[in-house]
Design a protein around this motif. Structure first.
Motif, PDB file in Angstrom:
ATOM      1  N   LEU A   1       0.859  -1.176   0.000  1.00 41.83           N
ATOM      2  CA  LEU A   1       0.000   0.000   0.000  1.00 41.83           C
ATOM      3  C   LEU A   1       0.902   1.235   0.000  1.00 41.83           C
ATOM      4  N   PRO A   2       0.515   2.267  -0.722  1.00 40.76           N
ATOM      5  CA  PRO A   2       1.376   3.452  -0.803  1.00 40.76           C
ATOM      6  C   PRO A   2       1.696   4.016   0.582  1.00 40.76           C
ATOM      7  N   GLY A   3       2.953   4.291   0.793  1.00 42.06           N
ATOM      8  CA  GLY A   3       3.369   4.894   2.064  1.00 42.06           C
ATOM      9  C   GLY A   3       3.490   3.896   3.204  1.00 42.06           C
ATOM     10  N   MET A   4       3.397   2.628   2.881  1.00 45.72           N
ATOM     11  CA  MET A   4       3.355   1.607   3.924  1.00 45.72           C
ATOM     12  C   MET A   4       4.639   1.551   4.749  1.00 45.72           C
ATOM     13  N   LEU A   5       4.458   1.403   6.070  1.00 44.27           N
ATOM     14  CA  LEU A   5       5.599   1.242   6.974  1.00 44.27           C
ATOM     15  C   LEU A   5       5.706  -0.226   7.383  1.00 44.27           C
ATOM     16  N   PHE A   6       6.879  -0.594   7.890  1.00 40.19           N
ATOM     17  CA  PHE A   6       7.100  -1.983   8.297  1.00 40.19           C
ATOM     18  C   PHE A   6       7.315  -2.049   9.795  1.00 40.19           C
ATOM     19  N   ALA A   7       6.641  -3.004  10.403  1.00 38.11           N
ATOM     20  CA  ALA A   7       6.754  -3.122  11.852  1.00 38.11           C
ATOM     21  C   ALA A   7       7.514  -4.380  12.224  1.00 38.11           C
ATOM     22  N   LYS A   8       8.223  -4.288  13.328  1.00 40.06           N
ATOM     23  CA  LYS A   8       8.882  -5.465  13.913  1.00 40.06           C
ATOM     24  C   LYS A   8       8.546  -5.462  15.396  1.00 40.06           C
ATOM     25  N   ILE A   9       8.465  -6.656  15.936  1.00 39.03           N
ATOM     26  CA  ILE A   9       8.124  -6.781  17.351  1.00 39.03           C
ATOM     27  C   ILE A   9       9.326  -7.292  18.121  1.00 39.03           C
ATOM     28  N   LYS A  10       9.636  -6.618  19.208  1.00 37.17           N
ATOM     29  CA  LYS A  10      10.746  -7.076  20.051  1.00 37.17           C
ATOM     30  C   LYS A  10      10.242  -8.177  20.972  1.00 37.17           C
ATOM     31  N   ARG A  11      10.971  -9.278  21.015  1.00 41.38           N
ATOM     32  CA  ARG A  11      10.581 -10.413  21.865  1.00 41.38           C
ATOM     33  C   ARG A  11      11.322 -10.361  23.190  1.00 41.38           C
ATOM     34  N   ALA A  12      10.645 -10.835  24.232  1.00 44.86           N
ATOM     35  CA  ALA A  12      11.228 -10.736  25.572  1.00 44.86           C
ATOM     36  C   ALA A  12      12.533 -11.523  25.680  1.00 44.86           C
TER      37      ALA A  12
ATOM     38  N   PRO B   1       4.581 -17.051   6.606  1.00 48.15           N
ATOM     39  CA  PRO B   1       4.545 -16.561   7.986  1.00 48.15           C
ATOM     40  C   PRO B   1       3.284 -15.734   8.262  1.00 48.15           C
ATOM     41  N   HIS B   2       2.917 -15.637   9.549  1.00 48.41           N
ATOM     42  CA  HIS B   2       1.804 -14.774   9.952  1.00 48.41           C
ATOM     43  C   HIS B   2       2.097 -13.340   9.518  1.00 48.41           C
ATOM     44  N   ALA B   3       1.091 -12.624   9.098  1.00 47.41           N
ATOM     45  CA  ALA B   3       1.303 -11.229   8.742  1.00 47.41           C
ATOM     46  C   ALA B   3      -0.003 -10.483   8.789  1.00 47.41           C
ATOM     47  N   SER B   4       0.093  -9.175   8.956  1.00 46.31           N
ATOM     48  CA  SER B   4      -1.098  -8.344   8.816  1.00 46.31           C
ATOM     49  C   SER B   4      -0.699  -6.947   8.373  1.00 46.31           C
ATOM     50  N   VAL B   5      -1.668  -6.268   7.777  1.00 43.60           N
ATOM     51  CA  VAL B   5      -1.477  -4.896   7.314  1.00 43.60           C
ATOM     52  C   VAL B   5      -2.694  -4.115   7.797  1.00 43.60           C
ATOM     53  N   ALA B   6      -2.459  -2.948   8.392  1.00 43.11           N
ATOM     54  CA  ALA B   6      -3.594  -2.149   8.846  1.00 43.11           C
ATOM     55  C   ALA B   6      -3.544  -0.767   8.237  1.00 43.11           C
ATOM     56  N   THR B   7      -4.723  -0.246   7.972  1.00 42.09           N
ATOM     57  CA  THR B   7      -4.795   1.129   7.472  1.00 42.09           C
ATOM     58  C   THR B   7      -6.125   1.733   7.935  1.00 42.09           C
ATOM     59  N   TRP B   8      -6.084   2.992   8.355  1.00 39.39           N
ATOM     60  CA  TRP B   8      -7.292   3.658   8.857  1.00 39.39           C
ATOM     61  C   TRP B   8      -7.847   4.583   7.795  1.00 39.39           C
TER      62      TRP B   8
ATOM     63  N   ARG C   1      10.805 -15.986  10.698  1.00 38.08           N
ATOM     64  CA  ARG C   1      10.665 -17.415  11.009  1.00 38.08           C
ATOM     65  C   ARG C   1      10.892 -17.671  12.515  1.00 38.08           C
ATOM     66  N   PRO C   2      11.885 -17.006  13.137  1.00 37.95           N
ATOM     67  CA  PRO C   2      11.993 -17.188  14.593  1.00 37.95           C
ATOM     68  C   PRO C   2      10.733 -16.750  15.346  1.00 37.95           C
ATOM     69  N   ASP C   3      10.121 -15.619  14.946  1.00 36.69           N
ATOM     70  CA  ASP C   3       8.856 -15.190  15.575  1.00 36.69           C
ATOM     71  C   ASP C   3       7.855 -16.331  15.523  1.00 36.69           C
ATOM     72  N   GLU C   4       7.803 -16.924  14.346  1.00 36.94           N
ATOM     73  CA  GLU C   4       6.852 -17.998  14.093  1.00 36.94           C
ATOM     74  C   GLU C   4       7.041 -19.146  15.099  1.00 36.94           C
TER      75      GLU C   4
END
Ligand code: FES
Ligand code: FES
Lengths: 162, 466
Positions: free
Chosen positions: B78-89, B233-240, B313-316
């Motif tokens: 999607l135009p202008g899309m950002l990429f997110a990463k999650i920090k694991r404990a 892998p699991h994924a999602s994209v959100a836009t408001w 893949r490690p997240d998975e």
């Protein structure tokens, strides 16, 4: 930025990419060829398989700049507008794929094998697909499909060039 | 004004039709068969081979798959899309003392950072709402997310999560489900006890059954944790949109449940959430609940740009659900001919850090734990407990494969000890039409014996009855 010139599916392309760009990212994000998939990004699953200078490779393991000047074939380059590649036909008819995520990679590995060895044994087919993981199917119908194409290539040499 | 009931009286024309036409005629099929068929042919017969068996099935999407034209979630932008990463404990059990995101936020290319404290309602789950979207005060397993970053490239997001500093107060993790089962073990999710699901199935009198048995077999069986490893892998994209509605594209298989969980965690009505399930590249039960969805939604809200998060893949492996490991104690009493007279079972399911689909798994494992055998005296008990491990959830069969491994292994043990053919002991005990299930249901269309015999014949089992 690194400037990379490659031939993709018969077409010469020049792209500027950040140096850490892999061949997979180059294809997917810069050339919009999303057929090759990202499954692991570390060379374990084979979902990203493409053919570089006649050899099947995990495109997540190659940097874009490593393929500068090379010839790359992706799943998008197999079919023409009016004809499927025999492997694509066989995979469809034999119901070889389920979710399909592994499919482009598997087909490219099979294509590289058949190009090199038109009449492979089942062992050779298994061996050639060993780097392509599929979690849905159990592989047997893929192997059947590759065998079917191998047999038809041998009985009709004209298909070979497809 | 009085509301009209939905079940209205028959309209005049319908009434007229009913009166004018013989009721029998209305029941006739729309297309008459070419020749009159005897009625019994139309009655579906149990155990009759359907024509589909043995036929090759192709998929309508098979061609697109082979062409590489099937569009999975990672195949669109999607135009202008950002990429997110999650920090694991990275730690199994700890209290979070502080989370310092300053350095990450200051990185060029980082657009927003999110922590658990910012999540309107930081809990979800298909039955117990015991799982945080991002851990805010307490870490329950090493795969817990503790913060997320949205950046202009995936690379920057990946570097930024390394810059987030989390201070932990380490706690002793509970890793052994049998340890967790003990009442004196402090509850992981205190004040709730560690045993969060329990089921008992009782039938007949096991004391009597064991007393009458010639042999008693006892053994503990264990199975390990299994990851689904969907190739995608699991994924999602959100836009408001400007009206305050969020659209989430997701690899979820259960989008309706996902939608309510997203609405809950974001604290907005469900009508503000649009969930679009993209083509799923393998699920196997692992894509049955939300993972990254609220994170991308909130990051997108913060930044005003579409945000995508794709599991590595490690997240998975560490943060998606897995198959429950089971510890299964089996005690079975048999006559000298090998007839099962009594069976006592205790199942302990390692539920991991959160409940997820444990209740379903617990129930199914317990109901199926006796196997497809007629057992007059049965006592099956199942517990599911919390441990500080990757949570367990739905995976093909919900507990059925684990117990099958146990009861079939024990059948083999008994057969070997009594020197009975493994086929024979199964034929002696197997369900037949009209058998009662452990929970008292009358079973129909039972073909266990027929199937066993046919299979044994086909693969040339030497003990196969001819
Ligand atoms: S993505 Fe390249 S091998 Fe898995
Ligand atoms: S068809 Fe799903 S991974 Fe191969």
């Amino acid at each position: 930025m690194a400037k990379v010139t490659i031939t993709v599916n018969g077409e010469a392309r020049t792209v500027s990419v950040p140096p850490e760009t892999t061949l997979l990212k180059l294809l997917r994000e810069h050339l919009n060829l999303t057929g090759a998939k990202l499954g692991c990004d570390v060379g374990d699953c084979g979902a990203c398989t493409v053919i570089v200078n006649g050899k099947s490779v995990n495109s997540c393991l190659m940097l874009a700049s490593q393929v500068d000047g090379f010839d790359v074939l992706t799943i998008e380059g197999l079919a023409t507008t009016d004809q499927l590649h025999p492997l694509q036909t066989a995979f469809e008819e034999k119901g070889s794929l389920q979710c399909g995520f592994c499919g482009p990679g598997v087909i490219m590995s099979a294509k590289a094998l058949l190009d090199e060895e038109p009449d492979p044994s089942v062992e050779r087919i298994r061996d050639a697909l060993a780097g392509n993981l599929c979690r849905c199917t159990g592989y047997s119908k893929m192997i059947e499909a590759v065998q079917a194409v191998a047999n038809s290539v041998n009985s009709h040499p004209s298909v070979k060039s497809a | 004004m009085e509301k009209k009931t939905v079940v209205a009286e028959k309209s005049a024309p319908a009434q007229a039709l009913l009166e004018s036409v013989e009721l029998e005629l209305l029941r006739a099929p729309a297309l008459a068969p070419l020749s009159p068929l005897p009625l019994e042919v139309l009655v579906p017969e149990a155990r009759q081979q359907t024509p589909a068996v043995g036929q090759r099935a192709t998929r309508p999407d098979g061609r697109l798959h082979g062409l590489g034209q099937t569009k999975f979630i990672d195949d669109f932008y999607l135009p202008g899309m950002l990429f997110a990463k999650i920090k694991r404990a990275g730690v199994a059990s700890a209290r979070i003392v502080s989370i310092d995101t300053k350095e990450a936020e200051a990185m060029p290319g980082v657009v927003a950072v999110l922590t658990g404290a910012e999540i309107p309602c930081n809990s979800f789950g298909p039955s117990l709402k015991d799982q945080p979207v991002l851990a805010d005060t307490r870490v329950f397993h090493a795969g817990d997310g503790v913060a997320a970053v949205a950046a202009v490239t995936e690379q920057i997001a990946a570097e930024a999560i390394e810059k987030i500093k989390v201070e932990y107060e380490m706690l002793t993790p509970v890793l052994d489900p049998l340890e967790s089962l003990k009442l004196e073990t402090p509850g992981l999710h205190a004040p709730n006890p560690n045993i969060y699901g329990h089921k008992v199935i009782k039938k007949g009198d096991i004391a009597k059954g064991f007393a009458e048995s010639d042999h008693i077999f006892e053994r503990t069986f264990r199975t390990q944790m299994v990851e689904h490893v969907p190739l995608e892998p699991h994924a999602s994209v959100a836009t408001w949109d400007a009206n305050g509605r969020v659209t989430i594209y997701s690899t979820l298989g259960r989008i309706t449940l996902g939608r309510s969980d997203v609405a809950r965690t974001l604290g907005i009505p469900m009508s503000r959430v649009r969930m679009i399930s993209t083509i799923v590249g393998g699920n196997f039960g692992g894509k049955n609940e939300i993972t990254t969805e609220p994170v991308v939604a909130l990051l997108s809200k913060k930044t005003g740009r579409p945000v995508k998060c794709l599991f590595t893949r490690p997240d998975e492996f560490i943060s998606s659900t897995t198959r429950h490991p089971l510890i299964m104690d089996y005690k079975t009493g048999v006559s000298k001919e090998g007839k099962i007279l009594a069976r006592q079972i205790r199942l302990v399911l390692d539920g991991g850090a959160y409940c997820s689909w444990s209740e379903t798994t617990l129930g199914k494992a317990c109901i199926l734990s006796a196997g497809p055998y007629n057992i007059e005296n049965l006592y099956a008990e199942a517990f599911v407990v919390y441990t500080n491990k990757t949570m367990t959830g739905a995976m093909r069969g919900f507990g059925a494969p684990q117990v099958c491994f146990a009861y079939e292994s024990q059948m083999d043990d008994i057969a070997t000890a009594l020197k009975i053919d493994p086929m024979e002991i199964r034929l002696l005990n197997a369900f037949t039409n009209g058998s009662l299930s452990p929970t008292g249901q009358t079973l129909h269309s039972v073909v266990v014996k027929e199937t066993l015999i046919q299979a044994a014949q086909r693969f040339g089992w030497n003990g196969a009855p001819s």
